[in-house]
Scaffold this active site. Structure first.
Site: not given
Ligand code: LM2
Ligand code: CA
Length: 496
Positions: A120, A171, A180, A208, A210, A214, A247, A345
């Site tokens: 994505n 999306q 994106d 899987r 992710d 989206h 997901e 899982r």
């Molecule tokens: C998922 N599935 O659709 C993953 O299972 C999930 O763990 C991912 O989020 C998300 N989608 C994107 O792949 C994690 C986490 C976020 C984190 C993102 C990117 O839950 O908290 O975001 O990975 O590392 C972090 C910061 C957020 C910031 C972002 C971009 O927490 O505050 O947003 O990075 O810098 C400005």
């Molecule tokens: Ca997208």
């Protein structure tokens, strides 16, 4: 009329081809059934785990953390791995050689590898030049990822997701600010297909996907359809397609729904996780679980990737259970693995006190390997739920009862329930605050069985409770309200 007569067989043939190409087969080996998510583990540790633990205990496969290069984020939160910077196979879990060797060693003992793939997006904004785990550089705020290469033209124009029921936003805008990708763009599609092909060549069994919700289902279909067949050098049959589980978080009534994706592959069934947590937390009565499955609004069994918790929702508050409520967690997991529904899982975590916490790491920020005590439990920051006896023995239960249906449901009208799986297995739960003491039909052949929850059969003896089944299949079952575990499970392979 003649035209129609010709058209119908043609249509049938096309439909059959679609079904045959659909990517719902996990390619499990033998009678194995259960995938474990070894979250943040290193490739060399997973290879060892396949040989020393997963294959002997009958695990079918491993979901591994993202494999391609990610941005290095201060403090090394686990989620930095969800911010890709290139498709080079180099992360804190290891490099391409480590990965290839792991896949080979796991396949050699019949344990499949499924990769968490990020199709994505790339990383989010980063002040200045971002550096990746393989040394690649990028300027995410300019959407410049020269190690792929991607430029701004390969991404959707920036916007925020503010309305989760607006298809365009969900999306084409940025999920938590992550740049994106435009999967309708030919160059992007080519890169993504090449990445997946590379992993298949190395012997993985599937992916899987992710953040699948989206991405437009039609773009995903194009990508999946153009990925190569599984590698026959790793024991897969000719023309085998990668197993896909996507997901898609769908609590019901979402504009972008799981039904758009379940034809393409399996879909994560988040409602399962939420409802099972609610039931075993005591916020719903266990007797209602008699109709568990599609009657609860879940996807058809063979399309549903099921879990008690995943790496995201184990960090949220709410009904979802995690390792921090061990008694209820083990009961929910036992129910998950005993009830004939879904592609199971199991989560394997590292311990955390706050959401962003890094996996166990040393002073140089290298991930450290799990260590095991004499009983095989992990010690140094890793939780390893998959090594809890009550959990891996239920993986064995699920293997032992494969192919049987559920029968002889019993409940006390409240939170004590039991059921049989054909004549191969029997399980009982007590989530009331009083004892369970009942003579119940186990459906098992007469004999003495070892409860695989309180102990296990070892060298012909039982370390836990022994249960004697009479000639009519009945046995006295007892689970005290204050016992360490609230489950009792018997199966054909645990007959003394
Ligand atoms: C998922 N599935 O659709 C993953 O299972 C999930 O763990 C991912 O989020 C998300 N989608 C994107 O792949 C994690 C986490 C976020 C984190 C993102 C990117 O839950 O908290 O975001 O990975 O590392 C972090 C910061 C957020 C910031 C972002 C971009 O927490 O505050 O947003 O990075 O810098 C400005
Ligand atoms: Ca997208």
């Amino acid at each position: 009329m003649a035209k129609l007569a010709l058209f119908i067989p043609l249509l049938t043939a096309c439909l059959m081809a679609t079904v045959a190409r659909a990517q719902h087969n996990p390619h499990w080996w033998g009678n194995r059934n259960t995938i474990v998510h070894l979250f943040e583990w290193k490739w060399s540790d997973i290879a060892n785990e396949c040989e020393n633990f997963l294959a002997p205990q009958g695990y079918a496969g491993v979901q591994v953390s993202p494999v391609n290069e990610n941005i290095i984020s201060a403090g090394r939160p686990w989620w930095e791995r969800y911010q890709p910077i290139s498709y080079k196979l180099i992360t804190r879990s290891g490099n391409e050689l480590d990965f290839a060797s792991m896949v080979r060693r796991c396949n050699d003992v019949g344990v499949r590898i499924y990769v968490d793939v990020l199709l994505n997006h790339m990383s989010g904004d980063f002040e200045g030049t971002a550096v990746g785990t393989g040394g690649s550089v990028a300027e995410p705020s300019k959407k410049s990822f020269p190690a792929v290469p991607y430029t701004a033209a390969d991404f959707h124009p920036s916007c925020d997701i503010t309305d989760w029921n607006d298809r365009f936003q969900v999306q084409q805008c940025e999920l938590v600010g992550l740049k994106d990708l435009d999967q309708g763009n030919n160059w992007v599609r080519t890169q993504l297909i090449a990445f997946l092909d590379h992993l298949i060549q190395l012997g993985v069994a599937g992916f899987r996907v992710d953040a699948a919700k989206h991405m437009a289902a039609s773009d995903l279909k194009f990508i999946y359809d153009n990925v190569r067949d599984l590698n026959t050098d790793h024991g897969f049959p000719n023309n085998a397609r990668a197993f896909i589980f996507q997901e898609v978080i769908d609590h019901g009534h979402e504009t972008v729904s799981r039904e758009e994706y379940n034809q393409l592959g399996a879909v994560t069934e988040f409602r399962f996780s939420e409802e099972i947590g609610k039931a075993f937390r005591g916020h719903n009565t266990l007797k209602w679980l008699q109709s568990w499955g599609t009657a609860w609004g879940f996807l058809p069994s063979e399309q549903a990737l099921t879990f008690v918790d995943n790496h995201d929702n184990q960090r949220d508050s709410g009904e979802v259970l995690n390792y921090k409520s061990p008694k209820q967690y083990k009961m929910a997991t036992a129910f998950h693995l005993a009830y004939p529904y879904g592609i199971s899982r199991v989560m394997s975590s590292f311990g955390f006190d706050d959401r962003d916490q890094a996996p166990p790491q040393d002073a140089s920020e290298n991930i450290i390997s799990p260590q095991f005590d004499v009983e095989g439990a992990c010690t140094n920051g890793w939780i390893c739920e998959h090594r809890w006896r009550q959990i891996y023995n239920m993986v064995g239960f699920k293997n032992a009862v494969r192919g049987t249906g559920l029968s002889n449901w019993w409940d006390n009208g409240d939170n004590q329930v039991a059921f049989c799986r054909g004549s191969k297995g029997f399980i009982a739960f007590n989530n009331n605050n009083y004892d369970l003491n009942e003579t119940l039909q186990t459906c098992l052949p007469a004999g003495t069985y070892c409860d695989v929850i309180s102990g296990a059969k070892l060298n012909g003896a039982c370390a836990g409770k022994s249960v004697t089944v009479d000639g009519n299949g009945y046995a006295h079952i007892s689970i005290g309200a204050n016992e360490f575990d609230g489950v009792l499970a018997l199966h054909a392979d645990a007959k003394l």
